[in-house]
Design an enzyme around this catalytic site. Structure first.
Site, short mmCIF file in Angstrom:
data_model
loop_
_atom_site.label_atom_id
_atom_site.label_comp_id
_atom_site.label_asym_id
_atom_site.label_seq_id
_atom_site.Cartn_x
_atom_site.Cartn_y
_atom_site.Cartn_z
N ASP A 211 -9.30 -12.84 -0.56
CA ASP A 211 -8.26 -13.66 -1.17
C ASP A 211 -8.26 -13.32 -2.66
OD1 ASP A 211 -6.29 -15.46 -1.47
OD2 ASP A 211 -7.42 -17.20 -0.75
N ASP B 164 -0.19 -14.48 -5.30
CA ASP B 164 1.02 -15.26 -5.06
C ASP B 164 0.88 -16.65 -5.67
OD1 ASP B 164 -1.01 -15.64 -2.95
OD2 ASP B 164 0.41 -17.13 -2.20
N ALA C 31 0.14 -21.99 1.55
CA ALA C 31 0.35 -23.35 1.03
C ALA C 31 0.73 -24.36 2.12
CB ALA C 31 1.40 -23.36 -0.08
N CYS D 8 -25.19 -28.45 21.31
CA CYS D 8 -24.93 -29.71 22.01
C CYS D 8 -25.80 -29.87 23.25
CB CYS D 8 -23.46 -29.81 22.39
SG CYS D 8 -22.39 -30.11 20.97
#
Lengths: 669, 669
Positions: free
Chosen positions: B85, B120, B187, B275
């Protein structure tokens, strides 16, 4: 054998019982263990109880000898509770077996089984009524005989009756007289194999009507996790699974939403050890025997995980949500869920009145959950305070805070299109309610009461919801002379045949005073007029204390005496001494009453829990978590408290607590 | 970067792409790995691709130095594909960062990232339009700049546009021009945090309208397994999850149907290693660090298991069933599903025409699945053969076999209450159809065609289904002068305003000849008149060969030449030489055509697959698994075949196969 209920949701119970070989928690799965060939060590998967077949042991000399000598626990190498089947299955397949009822009970006792089974007649579905009745007679006789023959053996007594619901109920009632320890519901495997889940629901629900609440029920032959949630919601406590190994032998993976075949798999389907440590290709390449063992391991992991999810859902009060999710795995299972709507009343009788979790709408089937008919019934307790009714659309919750912002202050005076059935234009004196899915009509004063404050539904409504809300609006409107409906309500629910108000109307602000809120809640929770009896008619005479953090009502006083407290989690009014005395005076017998025997009077007065065996009678409207008044047989108030069970359970149980008591100072010795 | 689609269902794809560090299969989950502190070795959970943050590396001298020297793969110790990113998230949080777009692209290239991201501007939901437009301009400029700056780096180009669907579509179209490799949708995290799933559906679906089909899409910040199925059905291929560790740090267990908090647990919720090996109490008692690591392990197991379930559902053609199940986890997710109804047309364009599994109805939302509007459209191809229409209720499938037994032979002449809109009493010459959920109207001749034969729905109908069927019956009836509706249909679907037939009517037997069946199927599958063009009007001129095992049509000859074969799995007609030639003559351009470039003509004639890059044009009605005619630009028939993609995919793809070709002997060189 004592069965104790720890948690409830719908008709489901988390309970415990004890056998000579340990404690068992329900709901639970009993893996079927073949007495001769055990593939997996089921203990390692968390099995507390297993089921094996006494007839197979009886028929095999070697097994029989060992079982009689060392006991069945040694034979199948399982230290926990063992239930044995009687050979009824073999009887249903082969038509005849060479052991009789008395012998099979004695044999099970002799090999040290914890829970034995009488030789019932499993009548297939869809037979002629006569055949079902004839079979049933024998089943009932044998249940009686078994109860006489057995000594220390705990006893299964199987409900039969084919697909005749009334015979199921009759059988359940009859065999209940002989005081067995567990009630299996039998001969339902063909229904599950045919995916006739609606008929399964009928068979189970009618059986439940005849069975006592204080004993575990076993849905015989149900071993696929996709049915567990639905069955548990109907009150089934135990399942047995030979399926984990039978499916594995055919390369089938059980999932809570269906079955997957290895031949079609491109990916391993779950998060279990097998699914994360092996690839589909690896499984395909290994020997059938090794593969079957691994798939059986997956099947057991998935099955026990589903049992755990169901228990969690019961504790959280979210079981019906889980059921509604699971029942969409197959359209015919969905039919089962939709059939369940017809048993709303049965479900409501046992459903707690307050739960930990919010009511999440999953589809129109959610409208059948007990919370909704119960709300509509309690809504009848709330009487109009005006001739005029204003129905507003929903907003964020609590409504009383947001309706003003959204629909009154924000748009005034722009409100243009309202609808009314009269020419009245002055609505300044009106009762104001919100129309919303799933509860229909919510008076603003109740907007913090469970579950009216604790629910979510999608903004895009289905036709069933619209129709449902229309009907409730229609019904509720009958109490008023003049009804004004916000155009958003009209649009959202496709209301028809209404008159358009041509002029712009200005809505009165939706004010709910704390005093009015308290009175409305009291009426809703306890019955019409309870608000007035608790708080009178003069707001100045009561003192209301609120939480600094939440701004919600916490305590209500008259002078220095608390009348009621308000429980933060669900908005229920909790009676204090004064409140209990006033309600006892106001509400007639048997309302809210739990009548206890003379012996337990002093204990109740001291605030000790009321035990089921001392309850002589109780108001049948009482549900788990409800406030109750504890009285003696002369209806003298002894104490108050919170019910831990439904009235229907209290009547059936002879052990365990019924009421968590709070003492009333004045009545203490 | 080439993206190849292996399987399709709804808008979902199982695809593969390759980066310098290996092959990635989609749908897939990219665990977020913090460059400085890695808790779990995600490789062990099956991660093929991870995501890390280049800006965090850039800002930390030590990390930066190591990354520039040894590469990012060495830095985070992950040998597979790494996506980074850019710091946009930090930009959105802190408002400003000290690196520009060009620098961040170059930095990502320098540290050896496989897939980098331009800087961006993540515009929050519900901002003013002007703000969204201003941000978007920069995002698009930077996408263009990034495409020029990058050398070998594969490139993410993020779709923004806030909650303005048209801006999402615009952005997608604009950035697609710069030829990026992966298109994230950005977003959307705030929408998921607010449970605004209906708005999420709008944002994603409008983005999809602008994005090319031949590149993977990444739903940025979506890491909760409860949204995976819905997102995949909308065409999202990649997810990233920091949530597995963030949730674990807060003692939260992710589940495909929600989140569970440790504090509320009484049982471990799934079948994973954690679990099954630990109890709730054990977890509570261990150190927070150790516990978080175990819960993170659970979260990853569950997340990857869900990805695998989704892939399996795509292969099986059951994805929408899974989506409908998962979306009931939360009422607002259900709103998302219900909103998806508005994008039926988008979904249909990419949905295969035949699937492996049956159509299982899970609720009225299933009525929006592509199969239903497509059936209604194809039904238009089938023209009435009589003025009279008889509408029968459903029976077991195939209908043509059972309607006679159930409704005609069995009850004749007892049939009493039919309804009609005319006075006609002779219905011996009639078209006979069945009315059923979910497909509405099924002409008997189509009762073995996919999915009209392969579907199940509950017998208890919801109001939406009834309304839907009423509308279809109304629409279909317009084609006829006289309509006779069985009273069971009238009752089942609450039909109104019909005339009661007072006299008893005897229904004609519902006969479907093989010849009529073939012609109806041909019309339905290929277009009106196709049946006549393929088989003529004389039943004696065609020879029909049936399967001995199933009794179903397998081959249809004229003399010694096969016209069509019928595919056993779905009842589709598969063209042989003669069939292809006849249909080519009958159907006008561009129907059924795939037009190939001159270079590929000889290959097509030899029966070699047609590759996407050689397709000049194609009929936009073509869907995956459809029969097609392969022609040159002069519309000369070259071959026929089965489409492997939808027309919309063929147009976007420049690599991979489009058509699995079958040669036509006569046209071979």
């Amino acid at each position: 054998m004592d069965f104790e209920i720890k948690y409830k949701d719908a008709m489901a119970r988390i309970g415990t019982f004890e056998t000579p070989h340990g404690k068992v928690t329900t709901p639970n799965l009993m893996p079927v263990v073949h007495p001769g060939k055990q593939t997996l060590d089921v203990k390692k998967f968390g099995a507390e109880i297993v089921i094996t077949n006494s007839y197979i042991i009886y028929k095999n000399e070697k097994l029989k000898e060992k079982a009689l000598k060392d006991g069945v626990h040694e034979l199948i190498n399982f230290p926990g509770t063992i239930e044995t089947d009687s050979g009824s299955f073999q009887l249903s397949v082969y038509g005849d077996i060479d052991i009789n009822n008395e012998e099979v009970i004695k044999f099970q006792e002799a090999i040290g089984t914890d829970i034995g089974t009488s030789l019932d007649i499993p009548t297939a579905p869809y037979v002629k009524r006569e055949e079902a009745e004839d079979d049933l007679k024998i089943t009932i006789e044998r249940a009686e005989e078994a109860s006489k023959v057995r000594k220390d053996l705990l006893l299964n007594s199987v409900v039969q009756g084919s697909t005749f619901p009334d015979l199921r109920e009759y059988c359940a009632k009859e065999i209940s007289k002989f005081d067995a320890d567990i009630y299996p519901i039998g001969a339902v495997v063909p229904l599950m194999e045919m995916y006739r889940y609606a008929d399964l629901v009928d068979a189970v629900m009618y059986s439940m009507r005849g069975l006592p609440e204080d004993k575990p029920r076993h849905l015989m032959g149900a071993g696929h996790p996709m049915v567990f949630a639905l069955a548990v919601a109907m009150g089934c406590d135990l399942f047995d699974s030979a399926a984990y190994i039978l499916y594995a032998n055919k390369d089938r993976f059980m999932m809570p939403d269906g079955t997957l075949k290895l031949e079609n798999l491109i990916e391993m389907p779950c998060s279990c050890r097998v699914c994360t440590e092996y690839t589909v290709d690896e499984l395909r390449q290994m020997s059938q025997e090794k593969r079957a063992k691994l798939i059986a391991e997956h099947n057991l992991h998935i099955s026990f995980a589903e049992i755990r999810r169901i228990r969690q859902a019961i504790v959280d009060g979210e079981l019906m949500k889980l059921v509604e999710l699971r029942c969409r795995s197959h359209p015919f299972l969905l039919d089962g869920l939709r059939r369940l709507e017809e048993y709303q009343e049965d479900m409501e009788k046992l459903n707690p009145s307050s739960k930990k979790s919010a009511f999440f709408y999953t589809g129109y089937e959610s409208l059948s959950r007990s919370e909704i008919p119960r709300h509509l019934r309690k809504l009848e307790n709330v009487k109009p305070t005006s001739k005029n009714l204003i129905i507003l659309p929903h907003t964020r919750k609590p409504y009383s805070k947001y309706v003003n912002r959204e629909y009154i202050k924000k748009y005034t005076p722009k409100i243009a299109t309202y609808y009314s059935n009269t020419d009245i234009t002055d609505y300044s004196d009106s009762d104001i309610v919100v129309a919303d899915v799933p509860f229909g009509i919510i008076p603003l004063a109740l907007d913090e009461f469970y579950p009216l404050a604790q629910n979510e539904s999608p903004a895009i409504h289905d036709e069933n919801s619209k129709k449902f809300i229309r009907e409730i609006i229609g019904e509720y409107s009958r109490k008023y002379e003049n009804i004004l409906i916000h155009n958003k309500v009209v649009e959202k629910f496709d209301l028809e045949n209404l008159c358009l108000v041509e002029d712009e109307l200005i809505l009165p602000e939706a004010k709910v005073t704390d005093f009015d809120r308290l009175k409305t809640i009291a009426d809703y929770q306890f019955g019409t007029g309870s608000g007035e009896s608790l708080f009178g008619n003069d707001p100045d005479k009561v003192k209301i204390e609120k939480s600094r953090k939440t701004g919600k009502i916490r305590h209500v006083y008259e002078g220095d005496d608390i009348i009621v407290n308000m429980r933060a989690s669900d908005g229920f009014l909790i009676l204090s001494d004064l409140g209990a005395i006033r309600l006892h005076k106001h509400l007639e017998k048997p309302n809210m009453r739990v009548v206890v025997a003379e012996d337990s009077e002093p204990f109740a007065k001291k605030g000790k829990s009321v035990f089921n065996k001392f309850v002589l009678d109780c108001d049948e409207k009482i549900r788990r978590n409800d406030e109750v008044l504890i009285v003696n047989k002369d209806d003298e108030l002894l104490a108050c408290g919170k019910s831990l069970l439904s009235s229907y359970e209290i009547k059936d149980f002879n052990t365990g607590q019924a009421i968590k008591t709070r003492k009333i100072k004045k009545f203490q010795e």
